[in-house]
Design an enzyme around this catalytic site. Sequence first.
Site, PDB file in Angstrom:
ATOM      1  N   SER B 156       0.906  -1.092   0.138  1.00 37.44           N
ATOM      2  CA  SER B 156      -0.018   0.108  -0.131  1.00 37.44           C
ATOM      3  C   SER B 156       0.875   1.202  -0.023  1.00 37.44           C
ATOM      4  CB  SER B 156      -0.900  -0.027   1.267  1.00 37.44           C
ATOM      5  OG  SER B 156      -1.965   0.948   1.033  1.00 37.44           O
ATOM      6  N   ARG B 226     -12.180   5.993   9.762  1.00 38.65           N
ATOM      7  CA  ARG B 226     -11.625   4.688   9.835  1.00 38.65           C
ATOM      8  C   ARG B 226     -12.791   3.635   9.373  1.00 38.65           C
ATOM      9  NH1 ARG B 226      -6.887   1.783   9.753  1.00 38.65           N
ATOM     10  NH2 ARG B 226      -7.083  -0.045  11.042  1.00 38.65           N
ATOM     11  N   ASP B 321      -8.881  -6.641  -4.666  1.00 37.18           N
ATOM     12  CA  ASP B 321      -8.113  -5.020  -4.154  1.00 37.18           C
ATOM     13  C   ASP B 321      -9.071  -4.217  -4.962  1.00 37.18           C
ATOM     14  OD1 ASP B 321      -7.245  -3.174  -3.105  1.00 37.18           O
ATOM     15  OD2 ASP B 321      -4.975  -3.895  -3.099  1.00 37.18           O
ATOM     16  N   HIS B 354      -7.868  -5.265  -0.427  1.00 42.05           N
ATOM     17  CA  HIS B 354      -6.711  -4.687  -0.040  1.00 42.05           C
ATOM     18  C   HIS B 354      -5.883  -5.138   1.146  1.00 42.05           C
ATOM     19  CE1 HIS B 354      -3.951  -1.472  -0.432  1.00 42.05           C
ATOM     20  NE2 HIS B 354      -4.094  -0.967   0.691  1.00 42.05           N
ATOM     21  N   ASP B 355      -6.775  -5.556   2.054  1.00 44.78           N
ATOM     22  CA  ASP B 355      -6.284  -6.515   3.246  1.00 44.78           C
ATOM     23  C   ASP B 355      -5.275  -7.463   2.881  1.00 44.78           C
ATOM     24  OD1 ASP B 355      -6.763  -4.489   5.484  1.00 44.78           O
ATOM     25  OD2 ASP B 355      -8.558  -5.767   6.287  1.00 44.78           O
TER      26      ASP B 355
END
Lengths: 385, 385
Positions: B156, B226, B321, B354-355
């Site tokens: 990232s 968040r 992602d 994405h994680d």
Amino acid sequence: MPEFPDDSVGLVTPQTAHFDDPLALACGRTLPAYDLVYETYGTLNAERSNAVLICHALSGHHHAAGYHDADERKPGWWDAHIGPGKSIDTNRFFVVSLNNLGGCHGSTGPNSTNAATGRLWGPDFPMVTVSDWVHSQARLADRLGIERFAAVIGGSLGGMQALQWSLTYPERVANAAIIAATPKLSAQNIAFNEVARQAIRSDPDFHDGWYTEHGTAPKRGLKLARMVGHITYLSEDAMGSKFGRDLRSEDLNFGYDVEFQVESYLRYQGDTFSTAFDANTYLLMTKALDYFDPAAEHGGVLADAVAPSRCTFLVVSFTSDWRFPPSRSRELANALTRAGKPVSYVNIDSPHGHDAFLLPEPRYQAVFSAFMSRVARELGLEKRA
Amino acid sequence: MPEFPDDSVGLVTPQTAHFDDPLALACGRTLPAYDLVYETYGTLNAERSNAVLICHALSGHHHAAGYHDADERKPGWWDAHIGPGKSIDTNRFFVVSLNNLGGCHGSTGPNSTNAATGRLWGPDFPMVTVSDWVHSQARLADRLGIERFAAVIGGSLGGMQALQWSLTYPERVANAAIIAATPKLSAQNIAFNEVARQAIRSDPDFHDGWYTEHGTAPKRGLKLARMVGHITYLSEDAMGSKFGRDLRSEDLNFGYDVEFQVESYLRYQGDTFSTAFDANTYLLMTKALDYFDPAAEHGGVLADAVAPSRCTFLVVSFTSDWRFPPSRSRELANALTRAGKPVSYVNIDSPHGHDAFLLPEPRYQAVFSAFMSRVARELGLEKRA
């Protein structure tokens, strides 16, 4: 006389229908009485067979076409599709468009007075569902003398209402057009709605929903909610080609003022919305979206849920819509097919994301017009001169 | 002795390096002095040829592997990939992981004292860019006696630093692994960051960034930021299979308490983060993301921008992602190829969005291990017993 475009319905005047029959709601509460504000375009024929109901989306309202006055800058939100010679041809159809219960544009909602308390409803306004809306809309249809709609039509949350109509009142819907909608929200959809709600509800000006009594409004929260929403209405590509990484001025300012055009756009959209829309209504609308899931009562089997319907369906999706992507419309079209229902499913190539359902994409217009022409033909509707 | 897994680096102790040389920043300001907090895992060999730099992402820090004490519940954030026998094998490599400037985990940032004023830096902390970080990291390398990294690695925002290293210090990077990153943010990426910033900055507890002096913190805003972030870290499918439309309790409550599991998850993630992270740091990190665009100085031609690099690249993306989708990694891999650079590009099939870059996906681990084994082989690094 003001000058309006030839294909506009022209000057329109909202009307209000008052209902004194209590309405039992899905949440278990009852609305003792309520108003629905609505507009009509075109003329109801003698057989009362040419009525079309337009259902609005999250932030929509009754003003779908035409102008409220000569100075109105923009026509109603679906003017691209409603008018003489347009997809929903007002030379053929009598179009009814209302503001839903819980709305903030004239129908009874959080900003209305609760007769029982003499106070604004505010956050005490009962939670309303898509089914509740459909029931209230059916009463409006009764009032207007419409036994059966030639078509019930909506995009996004409006499409869910069109689907629900076909299930709750199968005899009263000849055709249903379900555009850029989904038979139920995904976890990601709910997640975005939850962010919007948290933004509003955590705004110190929210006052547990009693902000009007406090002489304020949770504008910061509503602005954020709208900004998040806007990102999901546009496709990544549309945002990219509209704004790219274009800067507002020549250089980076290395600060938190607007640097990129997309920031400026989002802030503007958020600010405008936050002064024009009611936060309690926004909360209610997002919940109505979350709750919608007609298959839930049928063990999750959508084909079983749609079994009662007796209309012909048009299901439309847009390739770049990632809020309610084509896969969700396909899921609905497949369930209808499995249930043996007549359905046409069209996936329109568009770069405009979810917003595409509002726009005059040529192939979308062609499909929509063809569907409505067939509706008119099958119902033997004459075109007025 | 505390018991740690065999493939863990075990107990680690952060160290702090103080720098007195002023650091000129991209924004035009200068940081007169600063600290960098970092951890190391493994042993620097006599030739000082086995060092690997780990660069962290938006909310990351120096604690990438191992445990700070025996009671630590979870190891460092990239423990799945750093340790004896893991992809970044600490039997071979000497791993350096730091907290970036502007961070809130010990390196100089908004929560540090500005010597010039005796006050916390707060919102006066200068805007830092990926390039600034790379310069500060190079000084840390100097301090540790590392002339050239065997590899600079990041996911990232960390991947952007790895790319920038290869351009700013081509002689000091033998290999670069750029994982789940992008050569520049899209308008949609910037839009999500802007929502996060507006959430924080419009929180009345933000006090123009001087919240600590006011004895408060913009927790509502940071929580919202968040929550939005989290939605973009997970794929729609991952969210769907993790939560679906599962309810928290048996029935809908028709209110604004948590109804769906996904709401509960998001609120929990947001709450936890809002008490653990600093809002000014979050703002800075999102800006560093927005600014990153090495091609900008080369007329937008990425292949020209990467021309100075002299390392071998691994570019990794994950199929689901959508924050930094495979197409963006492909863009980078293509530009590197066009520029005649040695690059392997791998798109890993993963449902985790994405994680995924944080997780021990088997194929990802296999690719990562193979890349690092080649690095070790080519540099003639011995495996310690």
